[in-house]
Design an enzyme around this catalytic site. Structure first.
Site, PDB file in Angstrom:
ATOM      1  N   HIS A  46      45.074  39.375  69.979  1.00 59.04           N
ATOM      2  CA  HIS A  46      45.457  37.964  69.881  1.00 59.04           C
ATOM      3  C   HIS A  46      44.896  37.160  71.052  1.00 59.04           C
ATOM      4  O   HIS A  46      44.457  36.010  70.883  1.00 59.04           O
ATOM      5  CB  HIS A  46      46.983  37.870  69.840  1.00 59.04           C
ATOM      6  CG  HIS A  46      47.508  36.468  69.819  1.00 59.04           C
ATOM      7  ND1 HIS A  46      48.107  35.887  70.907  1.00 59.04           N
ATOM      8  CD2 HIS A  46      47.494  35.521  68.844  1.00 59.04           C
ATOM      9  CE1 HIS A  46      48.461  34.662  70.611  1.00 59.04           C
ATOM     10  NE2 HIS A  46      48.102  34.405  69.367  1.00 59.04           N
ATOM     11  N   GLU A  49      41.315  36.465  70.282  1.00 61.41           N
ATOM     12  CA  GLU A  49      41.210  35.395  69.279  1.00 61.41           C
ATOM     13  C   GLU A  49      41.242  34.020  69.949  1.00 61.41           C
ATOM     14  O   GLU A  49      40.450  33.130  69.637  1.00 61.41           O
ATOM     15  CB  GLU A  49      42.362  35.524  68.281  1.00 61.41           C
ATOM     16  CG  GLU A  49      42.443  34.387  67.269  1.00 61.41           C
ATOM     17  CD  GLU A  49      43.866  33.963  66.990  1.00 61.41           C
ATOM     18  OE1 GLU A  49      44.150  32.749  67.070  1.00 61.41           O
ATOM     19  OE2 GLU A  49      44.703  34.843  66.705  1.00 61.41           O
ATOM     20  N   HIS A  50      42.157  33.834  70.898  1.00 59.21           N
ATOM     21  CA  HIS A  50      42.242  32.561  71.619  1.00 59.21           C
ATOM     22  C   HIS A  50      40.964  32.294  72.413  1.00 59.21           C
ATOM     23  O   HIS A  50      40.439  31.172  72.426  1.00 59.21           O
ATOM     24  CB  HIS A  50      43.437  32.586  72.565  1.00 59.21           C
ATOM     25  CG  HIS A  50      44.737  32.229  71.933  1.00 59.21           C
ATOM     26  ND1 HIS A  50      45.543  31.205  72.362  1.00 59.21           N
ATOM     27  CD2 HIS A  50      45.388  32.777  70.870  1.00 59.21           C
ATOM     28  CE1 HIS A  50      46.635  31.129  71.620  1.00 59.21           C
ATOM     29  NE2 HIS A  50      46.562  32.088  70.708  1.00 59.21           N
ATOM     30  N   GLU A 126      53.318  30.438  74.142  1.00 62.20           N
ATOM     31  CA  GLU A 126      53.482  30.779  72.733  1.00 62.20           C
ATOM     32  C   GLU A 126      54.580  31.826  72.546  1.00 62.20           C
ATOM     33  O   GLU A 126      55.389  31.748  71.601  1.00 62.20           O
ATOM     34  CB  GLU A 126      52.153  31.289  72.159  1.00 62.20           C
ATOM     35  CG  GLU A 126      52.167  31.518  70.663  1.00 62.20           C
ATOM     36  CD  GLU A 126      50.811  31.946  70.123  1.00 62.20           C
ATOM     37  OE1 GLU A 126      50.723  32.180  68.900  1.00 62.20           O
ATOM     38  OE2 GLU A 126      49.842  32.045  70.905  1.00 62.20           O
TER      39      GLU A 126
END
Length: 418
Positions: A46, A49-50, A126
């Site tokens: 993840h 991905e960012h 997040e």
């Protein structure tokens, strides 16, 4: 028209030209997600991905955003337990730019230390956001509680400790180790011509020469029972469920029908009895989550703490009833019609069609036409749904996770009996 190609470097391309639309959806599906991560770096997929959106050798993060916005396009990404997807949706005249942007972020990202530090803070925020959204958090808690000893139970976001400790070397090393051409599927749906599309994809993605395999994975063992995380909330959040089915299981359509009948819609048994007739909840629904070698059947509800045990009891009674009596012909017909209607409406979106093509290739290695799927839905039999309910809802094989201001003493020992 559907077509499958394989680029010289091993990247698979599945594409479907659709008449009557102007949009094109292009997705790059990398078959590596949180289940492939060692525990000490859980969250790295993840994080990666960012970072792919933070700038390349020729474009800053702002330039990437401006180029997409200036053509009215959409560009985004998401990480799951079994994959990471990067996609763009543009008008047909902007296909070259869409492919150029995707290839640039995936092959030429710079991973500047300052960008890593900035995004580290974003991801930590997040994680806080999810923890402050209890009707999101409960689903992760449930997965972690029933699959505690398997990476499929890990959070996609990772832990605070891991996010704080990940560095550039571990991030780039993970990409080099796992972002291999044979583990990538590019899916394209919309208004385009196949040959020029393949030429563009070969030009932009043909330079990816990394090869290798993914880490070995094992199917998780399901742990039933009650798990409670106490937190001061206005509502108690409940997730309860059982073993489900893998993506490619031959009973998958019977499972979809069972889900529709039990809780996936307003006409379902759970919604009608627990919300409409008794008024015990605002939200209650069931869903299916499936992976390559495992799956879950899950029921979610949010209610007042004083009603939590009663809601669980009513859900269990509904599971027991369908085990004992099966489903009616009227319920089965309604479920089939609902499933077919949902499918037909979904394929009006090129984004949805793009996702369907990719998943078919990843999990089945083949294409299913719309008619293939509709025919499979028509073949669902009530007896098969009944047998599946008895197989999944076995006595002593239900997991229950509860988030809120409650304790174990509020749930009787036999609360999960069905």
């Amino acid at each position: 028209m559907f077509r499958k190609d394989v680029l010289p470097n091993g990247i698979r391309v599945v594409s479907e030209s659709v008449s009557g639309v102007r949009s094109v959806s292009i997705g790059v599906w990398v078959c590596v997600g949180s289940r492939h991560e060692p525990k000490e770096i859980n969250g790295v997929s993840h994080f990666i991905e960012h970072l792919f959106f933070k700038g390349t050798k020729s474009r800053s993060a702002q330039q990437i955003a401006i180029e997409v916005d200036s053509i009215g396009g959409e560009m985004n990404a998401f990480t799951t337990r079994e994959g990471t997807t990067y996609y763009v949706k543009v008008l047909d005249e902007h296909i070259p730019l869409g492919i150029d942007l995707l290839s640039d972020i995936l092959l030429n990202s710079s991973f500047e230390p300052k960008d890593i530090e900035t995004e580290r803070k974003v991801i930590l925020e997040e994680i806080k956001m999810v923890e402050d959204t209890p009707d999101d958090m409960i689903h992760d808690l449930f997965t972690q509680s029933v699959w505690p000893d398997n990476p499929l139970g890990y959070s996609v976001l990772g832990t605070r400790e891991n996010i704080r400790s990940l560095n550039r070397a571990s991030i780039v090393g993970y990409i080099d180790a796992h972002y291999h051409a044979p583990e990538i599927v590019i899916s394209v749906t919309g208004h385009f011509e196949h040959d020029p599309l393949i030429d563009l994809l070969t030009k932009h993605f043909g330079g990816l020469t990394r090869n290798g395999g993914l880490p070995e994975t094992s199917a998780p063992a399901f742990r039933p029972g009650l798990y409670i995380k106490r937190k001061e909330l206005e509502q108690v959040q409940i997730c309860m469920g059982t073993v489900g089915l893998p993506q490619s299981d031959e009973d998958r359509y019977a499972l979809y029908a069972l889900n529709a009948i039990l809780g996936s819609s307003m006409s379902s048994r759970l919604f009608q009895e627990i919300r409409e007739d008794r008024g015990l909840v605002y939200s209650i629904y069931s869903y299916v989550t499936s992976f390559r070698d495992a799956g879950l059947f899950v029921v979610y509800a949010g209610c007042d703490g004083s009603n939590a045990a009663e809601v669980v009891r009513l859900v269990m009674a509904s599971l027991a009833d369908i085990k004992a009596k099966g489903v009616t012909e009227a319920e089965l017909k309604r479920a089939k019609d609902q499933m077919k209607g949902n499918l037909m409406l979904s394929v009006e979106s090129t984004s949805n069609r793009m996702s369907q093509l990719a998943k078919q290739e990843i999990y089945f290695g083949r294409h299913f036409s719309l008619q293939n799927i509709l025919d499979d839905m028509d073949r669902i039999e009530g007896g098969r749904v009944h047998a599946l309910a008895n197989r999944l809802f076995a006595q002593g094989q239900v997991g229950l996770s509860v988030l809120g201001p409650v304790s174990k003493k509020e749930f009787p020992d036999d609360v999960l009996a069905c």
